[in-house]
Design an enzyme around this catalytic site. Structure first.
Site, PDB file in Angstrom:
ATOM      1  N   ASP A   1      85.000  52.378 160.493  1.00 64.56           N
ATOM      2  CA  ASP A   1      83.533  52.401 160.389  1.00 64.56           C
ATOM      3  C   ASP A   1      82.906  51.080 160.845  1.00 64.56           C
ATOM      4  OD1 ASP A   1      83.152  54.997 159.658  1.00 64.56           O
ATOM      5  OD2 ASP A   1      82.735  54.617 157.546  1.00 64.56           O
TER       6      ASP A   1
ATOM      7  N   ARG B   1      83.064  50.815 147.902  1.00 62.57           N
ATOM      8  CA  ARG B   1      83.407  50.818 149.315  1.00 62.57           C
ATOM      9  C   ARG B   1      84.697  50.032 149.557  1.00 62.57           C
ATOM     10  NH1 ARG B   1      82.615  53.875 153.751  1.00 62.57           N
ATOM     11  NH2 ARG B   1      81.936  52.750 155.595  1.00 62.57           N
TER      12      ARG B   1
ATOM     13  N   GLY C   1      79.934  64.023 156.576  1.00 64.32           N
ATOM     14  CA  GLY C   1      79.589  64.181 157.989  1.00 64.32           C
ATOM     15  C   GLY C   1      79.389  62.899 158.768  1.00 64.32           C
ATOM     16  N   GLY C   2      80.034  61.774 158.382  1.00 62.34           N
ATOM     17  CA  GLY C   2      79.865  60.536 159.150  1.00 62.34           C
ATOM     18  C   GLY C   2      78.384  60.187 159.219  1.00 62.34           C
TER      19      GLY C   2
ATOM     20  N   THR D   1      84.576  63.176 154.700  1.00 57.92           N
ATOM     21  CA  THR D   1      83.889  62.777 153.466  1.00 57.92           C
ATOM     22  C   THR D   1      83.485  64.010 152.660  1.00 57.92           C
ATOM     23  OG1 THR D   1      83.058  60.823 154.630  1.00 57.92           O
ATOM     24  CG2 THR D   1      81.976  61.344 152.563  1.00 57.92           C
TER      25      THR D   1
ATOM     26  N   GLU E   1      89.137  53.680 156.681  1.00 59.35           N
ATOM     27  CA  GLU E   1      87.705  53.346 156.582  1.00 59.35           C
ATOM     28  C   GLU E   1      87.280  52.219 157.512  1.00 59.35           C
ATOM     29  OE1 GLU E   1      84.865  55.352 155.240  1.00 59.35           O
ATOM     30  OE2 GLU E   1      86.605  55.531 153.940  1.00 59.35           O
TER      31      GLU E   1
ATOM     32  N   SER F   1      78.442  51.966 156.024  1.00 60.42           N
ATOM     33  CA  SER F   1      78.624  53.394 155.770  1.00 60.42           C
ATOM     34  C   SER F   1      77.340  54.142 156.097  1.00 60.42           C
ATOM     35  CB  SER F   1      78.978  53.593 154.298  1.00 60.42           C
ATOM     36  OG  SER F   1      78.980  54.962 153.972  1.00 60.42           O
ATOM     37  N   SER F   2      77.488  55.453 156.229  1.00 50.87           N
ATOM     38  CA  SER F   2      76.312  56.332 156.349  1.00 50.87           C
ATOM     39  C   SER F   2      76.139  57.184 155.104  1.00 50.87           C
ATOM     40  CB  SER F   2      76.465  57.249 157.557  1.00 50.87           C
ATOM     41  OG  SER F   2      76.583  56.496 158.725  1.00 50.87           O
TER      42      SER F   2
HETATM   43  N1  GLY Z   1      83.247  57.050 156.354  1.00 55.72           N
HETATM   44  C1  GLY Z   1      82.002  57.681 156.313  1.00 55.72           C
HETATM   45  C2  GLY Z   1      80.905  56.769 155.939  1.00 55.72           C
HETATM   46  O1  GLY Z   1      81.127  55.866 155.180  1.00 55.72           O
HETATM   47  O2  GLY Z   1      79.813  56.915 156.385  1.00 55.72           O
END
Ligand code: GLY
Length: 609
Positions: free
Chosen positions: A461, A121, A503-504, A419, A458, A482-483
């Site tokens: 987020d 990350r 997809g976020g 993503t 990033e 993150s998701s």
């Molecule tokens: N940037 C998408 C995530 O980390 O969830």
């Protein structure tokens, strides 16, 4: 209970929620090919389902799948192939992933018979504070933050690739990057998705000299069917392969990234306000990818492994599955409600566990899940659901709920298609589920001059604030929540299935829904991916694909659910998943999307044992 009218027109009649396979779901018979959309000279076709032996790959892109498969064919393992596939997605899906981004990788190591995870990350620079994404006590407009140096996180992908290869791979970084460098040099055929994503970004790309030169040749997006080359990226990958990650984290490439973040190459005369970034070379030197214990739940006799914080993927998918397991019956109503509750908890309790106390064990405990499951009745619960109390003291259905209302993710934060995800299995039984990202489609919109790489955004987020107590506020060196939810499912200690999606925040619901489709509704894996999707994230109106509303809307509306169209783009779509399943006797089924994002690419090494 207030019944709201559906916000999306209903066209069809809702089908029973207990159906096994939704009518019209695309399914491929073994070995059958569908949706052949491109065929490289002499190579395999782009198909969404492939079954066979000796190794399997699924990505959103044929060239990336071929790169990963080539590594397997040469004797590499799933980790080698995952890195090669990810690097190639950095060429062909450059708006979703790249070496200046980050990712999360969940890995089944067949030799040690255990699942692990590697955190690549991006991190906040040391100069970033809780208020860095605010101005005059208010959040910076989201879109301004997206296209800025300020939102560029310290990149994690290269450190992650090196750690992954060193601990679990068999090839060098140079070997793993070779297929990607070749695709960057020789080019790939522009498809509709690449074209559409370029058009979507064209206005901001045009404002940066380096980005316009690369992605708007002749001042416009490269047309569908043309060959797109990125020679700068080919050279970058080759030099990275020769010099190793130190070239980025301690060397010249890093210096150039920092210089670009601090002074984005804005076109003379542009009126765009582009906030400079806070990154320094010392932030790059301090970056480390980390091997972490994955998040794990037992669910209906299966073991489900996902990504622990700083991702909320593993905890939220896992909590929702535990809630479903605690219920006497599971249909789509229960899927939506379990997801709503799990998101309420995610938003209050999950952030970077190196900075905040995340009660992961309790969030994933059966006691907490039972207490949460008690809140699910026959009708959709009032919005918003409050967070629970994952405190180890559970009173079952006497619990009344608490008053902590989660901070929304940001009213103007779109959950788009950003993503990407890939899965790989090899002949030894190793399995990789790998999410990679530069956050927004197109990242920050800023290409490092001469290097062919887009910088991530990033750090958007993070919760921008002000939001006292929010676990996801920025801090020096912190990783944004993150998701991403790369997921591996074991049965009797052996890999059964791997899945993930872009997809976020909708990544979590896409992965959850695929698991529910597969394990609760008994769909095949191809049908589970193809089925229409809905995403309930403790939001008032559930986001749904039109086909979902057409099939299930009336029935769910009667239970108090309301729907709005999924945001896309592409319009109305949720996710672009990839997955694989072990079918027994060494046979593996690799699965990608039949149609979403133009359809993905599944490949196997051999059609025979
Ligand atoms: N940037 C998408 C995530 O980390 O969830």
């Amino acid at each position: 209970m207030i019944f709201r009218r559906l916000a999306v027109p209903l066209v069809g009649v809702a089908a029973s929620l207990s159906l096994v396979v939704p009518p019209g779901s695309a399914q491929a018979a073994p070995g059958e090919t569908q949706a052949v959309q491109s065929r490289q000279q002499g190579g395999p076709a782009k198909v969404p389902v492939a079954e066979g032996y000796g190794g399997a790959v699924a990505t959103v892109d044929l060239d990336a799948s071929k790169a990963a498969l080539a590594i397997l064919r040469q004797g590499g393992n799933a980790m080698d192939a995952a890195v090669a596939g990810a690097a190639t997605l950095g060429v062909t899906e450059p708006y979703s992933a790249g070496l200046a981004g980050g990712g999360f990788l969940v890995y089944y190591d067949a030799k040690r018979r255990r699942v692990t995870s590697i955190d690549g990350r991006e991190k906040a620079p040391q100069a970033m504070t809780e208020t860095s994404l605010q101005e005059n006590g208010a959040p910076i407009p989201f879109n301004d933050a997206v296209t800025s140096g300020l939102s560029v996180g310290v990149p994690g992908s290269v450190a992650q690739w090196e750690l992954a290869l060193r601990r679990y791979g068999t090839v060098s970084l140079k070997q793993a990057l070779k297929p990607a460098a070749e695709v960057a040099e020789h080019g790939f055929t522009v498809d509709q998705t690449f074209y559409d994503q370029t058009v979507l970004n064209a206005a901001r790309f045009a404002d940066f000299t380096s980005t316009a030169a690369l992605y708007l040749p002749n001042g416009a997006p490269p047309p569908v069917g043309s060959t797109f080359r990125n020679p700068d990226l080919a050279a970058t990958y080759r030099e990275l392969g020769r010099r190793g990650g130190d070239w980025l984290y301690k060397g010249r490439l890093g210096d150039e990234i920092v210089a670009t973040v601090k002074a984005p190459p804005l076109k003379p005369g542009s009126t765009r306000v582009v906030r400079p970034g806070l990154m320094r070379t010392s932030d790059l030197r301090a970056y480390r990818a980390l091997e972490r214990e994955p998040a794990k739940v037992s669910y209906n006799g299966l073991e489900v492994y996902g990504m622990a914080p700083p991702s909320s993927g593993g905890s939220t998918v896992g909590e929702a599955l535990n809630i479903l397991e605690a219920l006497p019956k599971v249909g789509l109503h229960e899927y939506l409600e379990a997801s709503r509750l799990a998101f309420a908890d995610r938003n209050v309790f999950v952030g970077d566990a190196d900075y905040v106390d995340v009660p992961l064990e309790e969030l994933l405990s059966d006691g907490f899940a039972k207490e949460r499951a008690c809140l699910i009745g026959d009708f959709a619960m009032p919005h918003p659901a409050s967070a629970g109390s994952p405190d180890g003291s559970y009173t079952g259905c006497q619990f009344e709920g608490n008053s902590v209302t989660p901070t929304p993710d940001g009213p103007d934060k779109p959950e788009g298609p950003e993503t990407t995800h890939l899965v790989v299995a090899d002949r030894w039984g190793n399995v990789a589920a790998y999410n990679i990202t530069i956050e927004q489609t197109g990242g920050s919109g800023i290409v490092v001059p001469g290097r062919g790489i887009l910088l991530n955004n990033e750090l958007t987020d993070f919760t921008f604030g002000p939001a006292p107590g929010d676990p996801n506020l920025p801090a020096p060196g912190k990783r944004p929540r993150s998701s991403m939810a790369p997921t591996i499912v074991l049965k009797d200690g052996r890999p059964l299935l791997a899945v993930g999606s872009p997809g976020g925040a909708t990544i979590i619901t896409t992965v959850l829904q695929i698991l529910v489709n597969r394990f609760e509704f008994g769909m095949t894996l191809p049908a589970a991916l193809a089925a229409p999707r809905a995403s309930q994230r403790n939001i008032r109106d559930t986001q749904a694909e039109q086909a979902f509303v057409d099939r299930y809307g009336l029935e769910l509306n009667a239970k108090g659910h309301t729907f709005v169209a999924a945001p896309g783009p592409p319009a109305g779509e949720l996710g672009a998943a990839t997955a694989l399943e072990f079918l027994g006797r060494g046979k593996v089924q690799a699965v990608a999307e039949p149609t979403r994002r133009g359809g993905g690419s599944a490949l196997v090494l051999s059609s025979r044992p």
